[in-house]
Design a protein around this motif. Structure first.
Motif, PDB file in Angstrom:
ATOM      1  N   ARG A  10       0.811  -1.211   0.000  1.00 53.81           N
ATOM      2  CA  ARG A  10       0.000   0.000   0.000  1.00 53.81           C
ATOM      3  C   ARG A  10       0.849   1.266   0.000  1.00 53.81           C
ATOM      4  N   LEU A  11       2.157   1.110   0.000  1.00 58.53           N
ATOM      5  CA  LEU A  11       3.032   2.274  -0.157  1.00 58.53           C
ATOM      6  C   LEU A  11       3.559   2.359  -1.593  1.00 58.53           C
ATOM      7  N   TYR A  12       3.074   1.475  -2.434  1.00 62.02           N
ATOM      8  CA  TYR A  12       3.315   1.517  -3.871  1.00 62.02           C
ATOM      9  C   TYR A  12       4.733   1.891  -4.270  1.00 62.02           C
ATOM     10  N   ALA A  13       4.867   3.014  -4.926  1.00 58.19           N
ATOM     11  CA  ALA A  13       6.155   3.396  -5.512  1.00 58.19           C
ATOM     12  C   ALA A  13       7.266   3.508  -4.474  1.00 58.19           C
ATOM     13  N   LEU A  14       6.893   3.767  -3.220  1.00 56.54           N
ATOM     14  CA  LEU A  14       7.945   3.942  -2.209  1.00 56.54           C
ATOM     15  C   LEU A  14       8.557   2.611  -1.794  1.00 56.54           C
ATOM     16  N   THR A  15       7.849   1.513  -2.075  1.00 54.63           N
ATOM     17  CA  THR A  15       8.411   0.217  -1.692  1.00 54.63           C
ATOM     18  C   THR A  15       8.730  -0.638  -2.910  1.00 54.63           C
ATOM     19  N   GLN A  16       8.880   0.012  -4.045  1.00 50.24           N
ATOM     20  CA  GLN A  16       9.182  -0.751  -5.259  1.00 50.24           C
ATOM     21  C   GLN A  16      10.540  -1.440  -5.142  1.00 50.24           C
ATOM     22  N   ASP A  17      11.501  -0.719  -4.572  1.00 46.52           N
ATOM     23  CA  ASP A  17      12.838  -1.319  -4.479  1.00 46.52           C
ATOM     24  C   ASP A  17      13.356  -1.390  -3.046  1.00 46.52           C
ATOM     25  N   MET A  18      12.451  -1.282  -2.090  1.00 43.68           N
ATOM     26  CA  MET A  18      12.892  -1.483  -0.708  1.00 43.68           C
ATOM     27  C   MET A  18      11.723  -1.976   0.137  1.00 43.68           C
ATOM     28  N   ALA A  19      12.037  -2.718   1.195  1.00 40.62           N
ATOM     29  CA  ALA A  19      10.986  -3.198   2.091  1.00 40.62           C
ATOM     30  C   ALA A  19      10.435  -2.031   2.899  1.00 40.62           C
ATOM     31  N   LYS A  20       9.215  -2.174   3.356  1.00 38.11           N
ATOM     32  CA  LYS A  20       8.553  -1.081   4.086  1.00 38.11           C
ATOM     33  C   LYS A  20       9.352  -0.535   5.266  1.00 38.11           C
ATOM     34  N   PRO A  21       9.957  -1.379   6.091  1.00 33.90           N
ATOM     35  CA  PRO A  21      10.710  -0.827   7.229  1.00 33.90           C
ATOM     36  C   PRO A  21      11.887   0.055   6.829  1.00 33.90           C
ATOM     37  N   ALA A  22      12.294  -0.015   5.551  1.00 34.84           N
ATOM     38  CA  ALA A  22      13.410   0.825   5.102  1.00 34.84           C
ATOM     39  C   ALA A  22      12.929   2.167   4.583  1.00 34.84           C
TER      40      ALA A  22
END
Lengths: 391, 374
Positions: A10-22
């Protein structure tokens, strides 16, 4: 045990190349800094971080754990990806399965209690107090709960307790909530009991291996001692773009909700050795949070600016979150937006719009650009747009 | 980058302390705060590390407790190593050691450390020059020329009324030093020594042992100025931006010079960052009524007032309605509401109550000592 494996879709583009905690937060941090720093400040020196999705950025960031004082001879932080063993290899198949697959890691330290945390929330909490409470109640499981407004209770896992805060029932997203105590996804288990239920769940092979759906109901049905521990303080889910933006904006609210300046409860993070920020002669900064290494020549209002960000003269940033390394060129307007890491926002580009320009508020939301995106000169990114490629 | 095991870096943390007595009352020159979040020793240490030199000794004299606290194991400069690494070398470190008077007897006192290192070359540096320099070309030039000593200098300006501790070189057509003067009676452009010298360990051993045997302790007087020995000193020019700190005024100016972006970029190039001890501070919080122009602000500050032409260090609080101009406010200072501060330097942890007015003048900033309550 920190469950950090999720995709954070649900964070879409922000988690395209990293896991959510990053995902970056608060000008200087990544989401995982909060649970990790809480562990350090609570005196927990042994932490397993379960990763799975796109772990490279997160693994590099955690490294040997030194920024959080978790580079220890005994214990310390350990990144735990899925692995292959004699009996085969499998991805983590649920929150319970992830811990099940790491039973041998936990056994190495022979703990009496295990704290299970998620990595999606912003809050400061002393887990040692929760463990003390767990011991005092002789509980098998203690669940941290937050008293939420009734209107929100139907979106959460709700605990129904007796007068002594012992959990008698629990309901997932009830239409008519019978209590307002919502589970925070923070658990203290007596290890022997958790281990027993993890093994039983795995052997039962029902296909569902989740704490909320399987382990906790099983423990409840068997009459195990489950207690609710009430947490008071700021606690924010940052699992969606809107809530991530909101939580950043909360840092600028007049009534301070999350105090990042408390020397007794520092939030640690890995640093970048940047010189102090420079605010230029033509800059106008009002109600903002800005981080080291940034160079500000433009206008910044009600925004969170991360480190190493350049805002050129004539650029305007309002009600926005600008992540590290981004350059915002002159004449650009960034408003009500999240701009990812290392982006370039071209001259006179316009990202986002004010909600006041929309009569129908359903048509408005924040605008988002993912990481390492270039928005060309004069280009437009409208509200609700989530840019995952350069334009 | 690949580490050069061949070179040992030595930093004199306590040289010229008397130049800025206000700041060195309780600390070494190396511990003097600078640039919003640094201490002067961060510059020589970072220069060594960025030049691939990972064996570093820090020679101190007195008041070194805050230096010890700052440096720790050397980890933040990437100098916590099994091979080489950072070594703090205080006085009285072994039986028979005495307090030092100058660089030569300081070196004599720590000679076993120098001898035991695997280095073939030694670079000496003070802490009173802020600059970013890669030492490798200077070492190459030293080796190629066959010189006894390579003295690193920069084209600078010397004012006999204001500047002190300046070593000025006359340089011949062959690039070698043919004249050395200390604080000469002149004002004008000159070749200003940066107090950075490259020597082979063998040569350094010779001059240290000889000097000790003759009770000579001053590197400047007994080696550089001594006409009888005819040491071959190569002059190596450093062309980068530098600022020498030899008075409270030059300290003030060197900090405020960082408001110039060209100088800031020259002192903190991305390829050679300046490392320092981190404090895990939150980002700067600018309030609704804050008003900032032309200033450098370090993390952890909470600014609610007006700040112009200042360098604000970590963790500073500036209250509503206060106006702070042309000042250097160092770590954890708290300025109350409606104050008026101009041309002031505050040391750490100064507490200024509401409505106070403190004004220095441009050539003579008002210095407020560490922990003062006004």
């Amino acid at each position: 045990m920190l469950l950090a494996g999720g995709q954070g879709s649900r964070l879409y583009a922000l988690t395209q190349d990293m896991a959510k905690p990053a995902v970056p937060f608060g000008g200087k941090y990544r989401l995982i800094d909060f649970p990790l720093s809480n562990c350090t400040n609570s005196g927990i020196d042994t932490v397993g971080v379960l990763t799975q999705y796109q772990p490279l950025v997160l693994n590099d960031y955690i490294g040997n754990g030194e920024p959080w004082d978790l580079d220890r001879m005994n214990g310390g932080v350990h990144v735990l990806p899925p692995y292959e063993s004699k009996s085969g290899a499998s991805w983590y198949e649920g929150t319970a399965n992830a811990i099940y697959q790491n039973i041998s890691f936990i056994e190495r330290y022979d703990p009496e209690y295990v704290v299970v945390l998620g990595g999606d929330h912003i809050y400061k909490m002393d887990y040692s107090k929760m463990v003390d409470y767990h011991k005092a109640q002789k509980a098998d499981l203690t669940i941290a709960v937050l008293d939420v407004p009734r209107s929100e209770a139907s979106r959460m896992g709700i605990m129904i307790c007796d007068d002594e805060m012992r959990v008698t029932e629990f309901e997932e997203k009830p239409k008519v909530p019978r209590s307002t105590l919502a589970s925070m996804g923070i658990y203290v288990f007596t290890w022997a009991k958790l281990k027993k239920y993890l093994i039983e769940n795995e052997n039962a092979n029902t296909g569902s291996k989740d704490f909320g759906k399987d382990i906790i109901p099983a423990m409840l049905n068997n009459g195990e001692r489950i207690y609710a521990y009430t947490f008071e303080g700021y606690w924010k889910d940052v699992g969606t773009l809107d809530s991530l933006w909101d939580a950043n904006m909360d840092l600028l609210a007049p009534a301070e909700q999350l105090n990042l300046y408390d020397k007794k409860w520092r939030i640690y993070s890995r640093h970048n050795n940047l010189p102090p920020q420079y605010i230029g002669t033509e800059a106008e900064v009002e109600n903002a949070m800005i981080t080291e290494g940034s160079v500000i020549h433009g206008k910044v209002d009600f925004s969170v600016i991360f480190g190493n960000v350049t805002i050129e003269e004539g650029a305007v940033v309002r009600y926005s979150v600008v992540m590290p390394g981004t350059v915002i060129k002159s004449g650009a307007i960034v408003e009500y937006a999240i701009v990812g890491e290392e982006c370039v926002i071209g001259k006179n580009a316009h990202i986002g719009r004010s909600p006041e320009e929309y009569d129908n508020r359903d048509e408005w939301s924040i605008a988002v650009t993912g990481h390492r995106i270039t928005v060309g000169d004069g280009k437009d990114v409208l509200p609700k747009q989530i840019l995952s490629e350069s334009i | 980058m690949a580490t050069n095991q061949n070179i040992l870096g030595l930093v004199f943390a306590s040289i010229h302390d008397e130049a800025v007595l206000d700041l060195t009352k309780n600390r070494t020159m190396g511990s003097v705060p600078f640039g919003g979040r640094y201490r002067l020793i961060d510059f020589p240490l970072s220069n060594f590390v960025n030049s691939g030199i990972s064996q570093v000794g820090v020679i101190t004299k007195r008041n070194y407790s805050s230096l010890l606290d700052h440096i720790g194991s050397g980890r933040e400069w990437d100098l916590a190593r099994k091979k080489g690494g950072l070594h703090l070398l205080p006085p009285y470190s072994h039986t028979g050691a005495t307090m030092y008077n100058g660089r030569l007897d300081a070196l004599g006192n720590v000679w076993s450390f120098v001898e035991n290192s695997s280095a073939d070359y030694v670079i000496l540096s003070n802490c009173d020059v802020t600059t970013s320099i890669d030492f490798r070309p200077a070492v190459q030039a030293h080796i190629a020329s066959g010189a006894d000593i390579t003295a690193i200098y920069a084209k600078g300006y010397y004012d006999q009324l204001k500047d002190r501790h300046a070593t000025i070189f006359g340089i011949g057509g062959d690039g070698f030093v043919n004249d050395v003067t200390i604080d000469p009676p002149m004002t004008g452009n000159c070749n200003l020594g940066l107090d950075m010298f490259v020597m082979s360990k063998a040569f350094l051993r010779r001059i240290v042992k000889e000097s000790m045997s003759r009770s000579r302790y001053s590197f400047r007087r007994d080696i550089l100025l001594d006409r009888n020995t005819k040491y071959r000193i190569l002059a190596y020019e450093h062309t980068g931006y530098f600022a020498k700190i030899d008075s409270l005024e030059s300290y003030f100016n060197a900090n405020l010079a960082l408001l110039d972006s060209a100088k800031r970029i020259a002192l903190f190039p991305k390829a050679r960052p300046v490392y320092t001890k981190t404090k895990d501070n939150a980002p700067v919080r600018f309030g609704l009524e804050s008003h900032i122009r032309n200033s450098l602000i370090a993390d952890g500050c909470v600014i609610d007032g007006k700040v112009e032409n200042c360098v604000i260090f970590r963790g500073v609080k500036i209250g509503k309605g206060s106006v702070v101009r042309d000042s250097i406010i160092t770590q954890d200072t708290v300025i109350g509401a409606r104050c008026s501060i101009r041309n002031v330097i505050t040391d750490k942890n100064v507490q200024i109550a509401d409505e106070r007015q403190l004004t220095g003048s441009a050539g003579y900033p008002l210095f407020i000592s560490k922990g003062a309550e006004i």
